[in-house]
Scaffold this motif. Sequence first.
Motif, PDB file in Angstrom:
ATOM      1  N   HIS A   1      54.996 -10.120  42.038  1.00  0.00           N
ATOM      2  CA  HIS A   1      56.445 -10.320  41.927  1.00  0.00           C
ATOM      3  C   HIS A   1      57.163  -9.722  43.138  1.00  0.00           C
ATOM      4  CE1 HIS A   1      60.544  -9.953  40.234  1.00  0.00           C
ATOM      5  NE2 HIS A   1      60.206 -11.036  39.557  1.00  0.00           N
ATOM      6  N   LYS A   2      56.701  -8.552  43.577  1.00  0.00           N
ATOM      7  CA  LYS A   2      57.308  -7.940  44.761  1.00  0.00           C
ATOM      8  C   LYS A   2      57.111  -8.818  45.988  1.00  0.00           C
ATOM      9  CE  LYS A   2      56.851  -3.101  43.318  1.00  0.00           C
ATOM     10  NZ  LYS A   2      56.187  -1.802  43.598  1.00  0.00           N
ATOM     11  N   ASN A   3      55.901  -9.353  46.147  1.00  0.00           N
ATOM     12  CA  ASN A   3      55.644 -10.247  47.281  1.00  0.00           C
ATOM     13  C   ASN A   3      56.501 -11.497  47.202  1.00  0.00           C
ATOM     14  OD1 ASN A   3      53.792  -8.763  48.732  1.00  0.00           O
ATOM     15  ND2 ASN A   3      51.997  -9.712  47.819  1.00  0.00           N
ATOM     16  N   ALA A   4      56.659 -12.017  45.975  1.00  0.00           N
ATOM     17  CA  ALA A   4      57.454 -13.224  45.790  1.00  0.00           C
ATOM     18  C   ALA A   4      58.903 -12.997  46.200  1.00  0.00           C
ATOM     19  CB  ALA A   4      57.373 -13.687  44.338  1.00  0.00           C
ATOM     20  N   LEU A   5      59.459 -11.855  45.829  1.00  0.00           N
ATOM     21  CA  LEU A   5      60.838 -11.545  46.203  1.00  0.00           C
ATOM     22  C   LEU A   5      60.970 -11.419  47.718  1.00  0.00           C
ATOM     23  CD1 LEU A   5      61.801  -8.927  43.458  1.00  0.00           C
ATOM     24  CD2 LEU A   5      62.596 -11.298  43.641  1.00  0.00           C
ATOM     25  N   ARG A   6      59.977 -10.801  48.344  1.00  0.00           N
ATOM     26  CA  ARG A   6      60.028 -10.645  49.797  1.00  0.00           C
ATOM     27  C   ARG A   6      59.938 -12.003  50.489  1.00  0.00           C
ATOM     28  NH1 ARG A   6      56.127 -10.799  53.209  1.00  0.00           N
ATOM     29  NH2 ARG A   6      54.535 -10.516  51.605  1.00  0.00           N
ATOM     30  N   VAL A   7      59.002 -12.847  50.030  1.00  0.00           N
ATOM     31  CA  VAL A   7      58.855 -14.173  50.630  1.00  0.00           C
ATOM     32  C   VAL A   7      60.122 -14.993  50.432  1.00  0.00           C
ATOM     33  CG1 VAL A   7      57.589 -16.364  50.451  1.00  0.00           C
ATOM     34  CG2 VAL A   7      56.344 -14.197  50.451  1.00  0.00           C
ATOM     35  N   HIS A   8      60.717 -14.897  49.254  1.00  0.00           N
ATOM     36  CA  HIS A   8      61.940 -15.655  48.979  1.00  0.00           C
ATOM     37  C   HIS A   8      63.083 -15.203  49.879  1.00  0.00           C
ATOM     38  CE1 HIS A   8      65.520 -16.883  46.459  1.00  0.00           C
ATOM     39  NE2 HIS A   8      64.852 -18.015  46.575  1.00  0.00           N
ATOM     40  N   ALA A   9      63.170 -13.891  50.114  1.00  0.00           N
ATOM     41  CA  ALA A   9      64.227 -13.380  50.986  1.00  0.00           C
ATOM     42  C   ALA A   9      64.034 -13.857  52.428  1.00  0.00           C
ATOM     43  CB  ALA A   9      64.242 -11.848  50.931  1.00  0.00           C
ATOM     44  N   GLU A  10      62.763 -13.992  52.851  1.00  0.00           N
ATOM     45  CA  GLU A  10      62.474 -14.392  54.219  1.00  0.00           C
ATOM     46  C   GLU A  10      62.581 -15.895  54.437  1.00  0.00           C
ATOM     47  OE1 GLU A  10      58.556 -12.928  54.745  1.00  0.00           O
ATOM     48  OE2 GLU A  10      59.156 -10.821  55.021  1.00  0.00           O
TER      49      GLU A  10
END
Length: 408
Positions: free
Chosen positions: A110-119
């Motif tokens: 989930h943390k990776n998903a949020l980071r990828v979505h922000a980028e």
Amino acid sequence: MELSHRSAQLLHLAAQGLAKRVTRRARKADVLTAISRMGMLQIDTISVVARSPYMVLFSRLGAYRTEWLDESLADGLLAECWAHEACFVPAQDYRFHRDYRSGRAGHWAHKNALRVHAEARGDMDALIDRIRKEGPLRAADFERESTGTKGWWGWKPEKRWLEAWFALGDLMVARRDRFQRVYDLAERVTARWPEPPPADSLDESAVRRHFILRSVAALGIARARWIADYYRLRPRVTDEELASLVAEGSLIEVAVTGWSDRAYVHREHAGSLADAARNGLRATRTVLLSPFDPVVWDRARALELFGFEYTIECYTPAPRRKYGYYALPILHRGRLVGRLDAKAHRQEGFFQVLGVWLEEGVVLSPALVGDLAEALHECAAWHGTPRIVIEKGQPRGLAGLLREALAD
């Protein structure tokens, strides 16, 4: 009520469906039954022997048709989501995973998903819009000249975006095509299920209660400190939290000889608990387990319950491996007695046993050799690799005895 340590082991294996020999041919409905019993089926893609989810089911069902798992997903009887890790779960449990917000927020996916979505918000929005218009798509449907990139397992950007939407809950896996995920909008996937989940959100305390009870039921018997790992609950589960579940009768508190803390059994296992208390449980099954089987995925629990210290070494550099790339735990009549490093050569039709090691103190008896040879024969036949090659074994003489038993 007090149980012996041996009875606690057998109660756990009985709950997991691993105590008794398979006495009939597997049926398609058994796939859902087995996953419901475990609560989930962890997904891993390493296929040196069989991919882990298929192997976990084989350990419980015997020879079955692997396509039944894929068909159960496509039919809406199962769902994929993040649970212990990426898992198949019964569709009827999906709403609890969907609504477990606090726990999933701390998960690495989930943390990776949020980071990828922000980028890559614009690219991700364009990707999900394409699925909305065209329907279910695989990562392979997004063509690109350069396939590799740094990050999640060298995935191309579109695969990372698909997985990010999956972790965030906007996309789900509608089906699998040769084990490749086929993604669609979550609302379209669940709308096709025989019993779509209710749209209203559950209170997180209700979700936590459900996962605690499901964990104890799946484990058969559990110490408080074992429970949180099963569904990755946060914070950890304590005896104080479980007291109310004991008071209402949902859990039964028991003592186990040699354990300083209390243990818990779900009320649905009351009959098995009574059998365990009079030492009436028996284990007859000998089988190879996946490294991602629920019995061994919590290494600390496996050590406490079975005295079995286990590490999967596929992530360990080859020179430092003790037992091999993908050593499978050996379950023999209710005990974890060793491990076996194997590789299935499907095109050549042979099952290569690179090494088999028994735990210190395990007696090399004719019964053990015969049961292990039978388990190897059954596993190799299911893989379509009937010729078995034993290369080495420990203690001395084990490899030769296995070869003789397999030749009979």
